[in-house]
Enzyme design. Structure first.
Site, PDB file in Angstrom:
ATOM      1  N   GLU A 182     -55.832  58.409 -15.431  1.00 26.05           N
ATOM      2  CA  GLU A 182     -55.155  59.135 -14.355  1.00 26.05           C
ATOM      3  C   GLU A 182     -56.134  59.929 -13.486  1.00 26.05           C
ATOM      4  O   GLU A 182     -55.779  60.989 -12.941  1.00 26.05           O
ATOM      5  CB  GLU A 182     -54.069  60.065 -14.927  1.00 26.05           C
ATOM      6  CG  GLU A 182     -52.934  59.311 -15.593  1.00 26.05           C
ATOM      7  CD  GLU A 182     -51.802  60.220 -16.031  1.00 26.05           C
ATOM      8  OE1 GLU A 182     -52.063  61.394 -16.355  1.00 26.05           O
ATOM      9  OE2 GLU A 182     -50.649  59.761 -16.054  1.00 26.05           O
ATOM     10  N   GLU A 251     -47.670  53.514 -18.295  1.00 21.87           N
ATOM     11  CA  GLU A 251     -46.876  54.598 -18.872  1.00 21.87           C
ATOM     12  C   GLU A 251     -45.509  54.657 -18.203  1.00 21.87           C
ATOM     13  O   GLU A 251     -45.377  55.117 -17.075  1.00 21.87           O
ATOM     14  CB  GLU A 251     -47.574  55.962 -18.711  1.00 21.87           C
ATOM     15  CG  GLU A 251     -48.810  56.119 -19.569  1.00 21.87           C
ATOM     16  CD  GLU A 251     -49.351  57.551 -19.557  1.00 21.87           C
ATOM     17  OE1 GLU A 251     -48.601  58.482 -19.162  1.00 21.87           O
ATOM     18  OE2 GLU A 251     -50.525  57.732 -19.923  1.00 21.87           O
TER      19      GLU A 251
END
Length: 844
Positions: A182, A251
């Site tokens: 991320e 995710e």
């Protein structure tokens, strides 16, 4: 010898042949990951190995496989594997090799997210805190000391996997690895150095030659051949940064994490299924549930700060390893329906057709004649009837129907065919044979932690020190102590020696002691401001401030620099005149950690325990110890800490984590029911408002013996340990389900014969979750227009009088049963109305 050597050579060659024969070539194109040249639809779920125990892993993995998963995804936790530089830990809950091999044994693949930054609501984002003290280091940017350490650890993990032949290119289960995590969410904060670091991270990973692809999540500019992937509640709108890369979702947040002081979030399965279905409808081919099993933040591993010890995440498999119904079962059915479409999905791109406002059809048709379609109603309010290929279909709002043959519905995301199977906690006393509170207290021993400075390694420093730089996170605790002489004419002693102690902290909890007595406390995530009325005496006084961390920050740009502790100002102020004395720059004495930690009271083995009545309770900073027998049976075990304040607990020397049952969730934001329709967000669906965020704390069965177990508590705030109890988590005795005539037939009954499908009716299926149980009674059964939910069903105006007798005959005495939901079986009590069958059954 020559013959023996020849046998060795032959054996070696045969092993090599086996490896070559089972090795897989993992690549990708614009549609999907490819294994040995064949595109794959892959469904994945996250299980973090340190958040459960090795004894739990096989069952968790098998339940994942039974739920329709192809892949298990996990982070690698650097601070767990290298708690001290060059001192590694790959044992117990950190036995990564064992975990990966168990996944392989079950016939599943692995996505290994090496990072080594994890986030994951894990302490310090997974980084070891010793990294912070390397001279000149700056995390996650173009910084040579950081890059050297990151490469060293990443290479360590890759080499370990290679040594065990765990990459698919070697015949192992690992088909994908991840570098960084991320970073695209924060890289702009690091400027040009962030961009160069990201590119370095990609090239470093590729240089390790794993033989499988690498990905970067949330990194829109990930350089080729790194696959950029999506994280979020929805990723159907995501587009890879190259026409040569597949659309992948690393995710899919199946719920959300819990924080101390917060209500409990949950995500309705109808919405989660909708998010998955629309992702595959819009050309996605790899999706991972974060989490599929959340588990527990044992020891001091929770991050945040203020992340709870439970990391349940409302996942399909709960914290204790039990399947959460109907979430697990509904998603299993969804996975089956998607896999029925696999050939068509992978062979071509979709033809997209509008069926009306917020109504979309996506059809995948191949030259060989196979066809699969997804019909979506993305409206949030109104159901719709649509026509597709000449046939009529009913689409509830915010739902998707899956048609594996472009004609018959195998699954609808809003229509659940899996029964609700509630779980309950059965409480029992920790000391079942104690007849009185006095006898209960006599079965505990204790050790009073000294207030203030008690260790030889305490040190003096002028001014107030930041906590993490002082403790290096070796302990949650840091004492700030100041001795001062008060003259009788001090202005802040007006009105009978009354003063106000003002102290400011940047987290997360502070206890203030004046002359050895607790005067007040406060807590907060980033800022605590205390104003505590205190009594001082003429002469010598001691101010002892205990600062406590509850997990270190784990997310955000420069999160590693987020501090903790009492940074000031600290002052004394007159209650009458308002004049003050600033104490911030005084000579403070510091002590890292507690004396009880140094002598390892948590192990229970110390000789410094006191067994004397009465047991001191409701006092701060007391260690408690007792012995107990494990609850009988094999049900998962928890300890209910109601009656205590806050602290840390150990069972047989193993830390089960921080407990804090007095941390109360806010009163607002919760609803009795949550409408699944419309976009989900982390605070949309909340429960447990105004109640303790967490009272029950998981004790893995493998950590306890039948008898002679030791429980140790470090009670910070003050509580009564005799009030705590055991709770075993049991599958509920009730099975509940409502199936309407508009539900599709069970997906497992799917057949390519359209004539049979056209005659298939919806079916209500029940099955007792415990293999030795049978259905003993039917509490409720109604075919017609019943209303309500499990435990609260009621008949509507329309009801078949034969409902109860038909369901009883079909189900009672059996572990499982199936009842066709049709007027053919029940008669038609109200013509022209779509009817439902609602059933609540008891198992024992």
């Amino acid at each position: 010898m020559a013959r023996g050597r020849k046998i060795e050579i032959v054996t070696f060659v045969l092993l090599q042949i086996v490896v070559v024969a089972t090795a897989a070539n993992v690549t990708y194109d614009h549609r999907a990951l490819m294994i040995d040249g064949k595109r794959k639809i892959l469904i994945s779920g996250s299980i973090h190995y340190p958040r459960s125990t090795p004894e739990m892993w096989p069952d968790l993995i098998q339940k994942s496989k039974d739920g329709g998963l192809d892949v298990i995804e996990t982070y690698v936790f650097w601070n767990g594997h290298e708690p001290e530089k060059n001192k590694y830990n790959f044992e117990g809950r950190y036995d990564l090799v064992k975990f990966v091999k168990l996944v392989a044994k079950a016939g599943l693949y692995v996505h290994l997210r090496i990072g080594p930054y994890a986030c994951a609501e894990w302490n310090y984002g997974g980084f070891p805190v010793w990294l912070h003290f390397i001279p000149g280091i700056k995390f996650r940017t173009d910084n040579e000391p950081f890059k050297a350490e990151m490469q060293r650890f990443t290479a360590k993990i890759v080499d370990l996997m290679k040594q065990e032949k765990l990459y698919a290119s070697q015949g192992g289960p690992i088909i994908l690895s991840q570098t960084e995590n991320e970073y695209g969410n924060v890289d702009s904060s690091y400027g040009a150095a962030g961009k160069s670091y990201m590119k370095w991270s990609a090239s470093m990973a590729l240089s390790l030659d794993t033989g499988v692809p690498w990905n970067m999540c949330q990194q829109g500019d990930a350089p080729d051949p790194i696959i950029n992937t999506c994280n979020g509640f929805y990723c159907d709108q995501f587009t890879p940064n190259s026409n040569n890369k597949p659309k992948m979702w690393t995710e899919n947040w199946s719920g959300w994490f819990l924080g101390f002081g917060d209500p409990t979030p949950y995500r309705p399965v109808e919405d989660l299924a909708f998010a998955v279905a629309i992702f595959y409808q819009r050309s996605g081919t790899f999706m991972n549930y974060y989490m599929y099993h959340g588990g527990t933040n044992f020891e001091r591993t929770s991050g945040g700060p203020l992340i709870s010890t439970s990391y349940d995440y409302d996942a399909p498999i709960d914290e204790y390893g039990l399947v959460r119904q109907p979430k697990w079962g509904h998603l299993r059915d969804l996975h089956k329906a998607i896999k029925l479409c696999e050939d068509a999905l992978l062979a071509t791109d979709p033809t997209v057709t509008s069926l009306g406002s917020n109504l979309v059809a996506s059809a995948y048709k191949t030259s060989s004649g196979s066809c699969a379609a997804f019909l979506a109603n993305i409206g949030t309010e109104s159901d719709a009837n649509v026509t597709f290929n000449g046939n009529s279909y009913h689409l509830p709002a915010w739902s998707i129907s899956i048609l594996p043959d472009c004609k018959n519905v195998a699954f609808n995301t809003a229509k659940i065919n899996a029964a609700t199977d509630s779980t309950t906690f059965s409480r029992q006393p920790l000391k079942p044979n104690a007849d009185s509170s006095e006898e209960l207290g006599s079965q505990w021993s204790y050790n009073k932690e000294p207030i203030g400075i008690s260790k030889a390694d305490a040190f003096l420093k002028p001014g107030l020190l930041e906590q993490i730089n002082t403790t290096a996170d070796k302990s949650d605790y840091l004492w700030y102590s100041l001795r001062m002489d008060i003259k009788g004419d001090e202005t802040f002693l007006d009105e009978g020696s009354k003063a106000v102690l003002h102290a400011q902290s940047i987290g997360q909890l502070v206890y203030a002691f004046i002359n050895g007595k607790l005067a007040g406390s406060g807590n907060g995530k980033q800022k605590i401001s205390l104003d505590i009325p205190i009594n001082l005496v003429t002469g010598k006084n001691t101010i002892d401030l205990l600062s406590v961390t509850v997990g270190l920050a784990n997310y955000g740009a420069f999160f590693d620099l987020v501090g903790a502790g009492i940074t000031g100002p600290v002052s004394l102020k007159s209650a009458k005149s308002g004049s003050s004395i600033d104490l911030s720059l005084q000579q403070w004495t510091y002590q890292v950690g507690l004396k009880g930690e140094d002598i390892d009271l948590g192990s229970g083995d110390s000789s410094e325990w006191v067994s004397k009545s009465p047991l001191p309770t409701m006092q701060p900073l007391i260690w408690y110890k007792t012995t107990f027998d494990a609850p009988s049976g094999s049900d998962p075990v928890a300890i209910d800490f109601t009656g205590t304040g806050k602290g840390i607990a150990w069972v047989n020397g193993q830390s089960i984590g921080r407990y804090w049952p007095t941390s109360i969730a806010r009163n607002d934001g919760c609803t009795d029911s949550c409408d699944y329709r419309g976009s989900y967000r982390a605070n949309k669906c909340l429960k447990n408002c105004g109640k303790p965020s967490q009272t029950l704390y998981h004790v893995p069965r493998s950590w306890v013996k039948p008898s002679g177990n030791t429980l140790v508590l470090l009670e910070e705030m003050g509580g009564d340990p005799t009030k705590i109890s055991f709770a075993t988590k049991q599958r509920g005795s009730s099975q509940c389900l409502t199936v309407s005539q508009s539900h599709p037939a069970p997906v497992e009954s799917w057949t390519s014969d359209s004539k049979i499908l056209n005659r298939a009716s919806p079916v209500l299926s029940l099955k007792c979750p415990v293999s030795t149980h049978v259905i003993t009674s039917i509490k409720f059964a109604s075919f017609g227009t019943p209303t309500g939910t499990c435990g609260n069903f009621s008949h509507g105006r329309c009801i078949s009088p034969r409902s109860l007798s038909i369901v009883r005959k079909a189900c009672v005495g059996s572990r499982s049963c199936k009842v066709e939901v049709s007027s053919r079986v029940f008669g038609d009590p109200c013509r022209g109305v779509v009817k439902s069958l609602a059933v609540e059954a008891s198992c024992s």
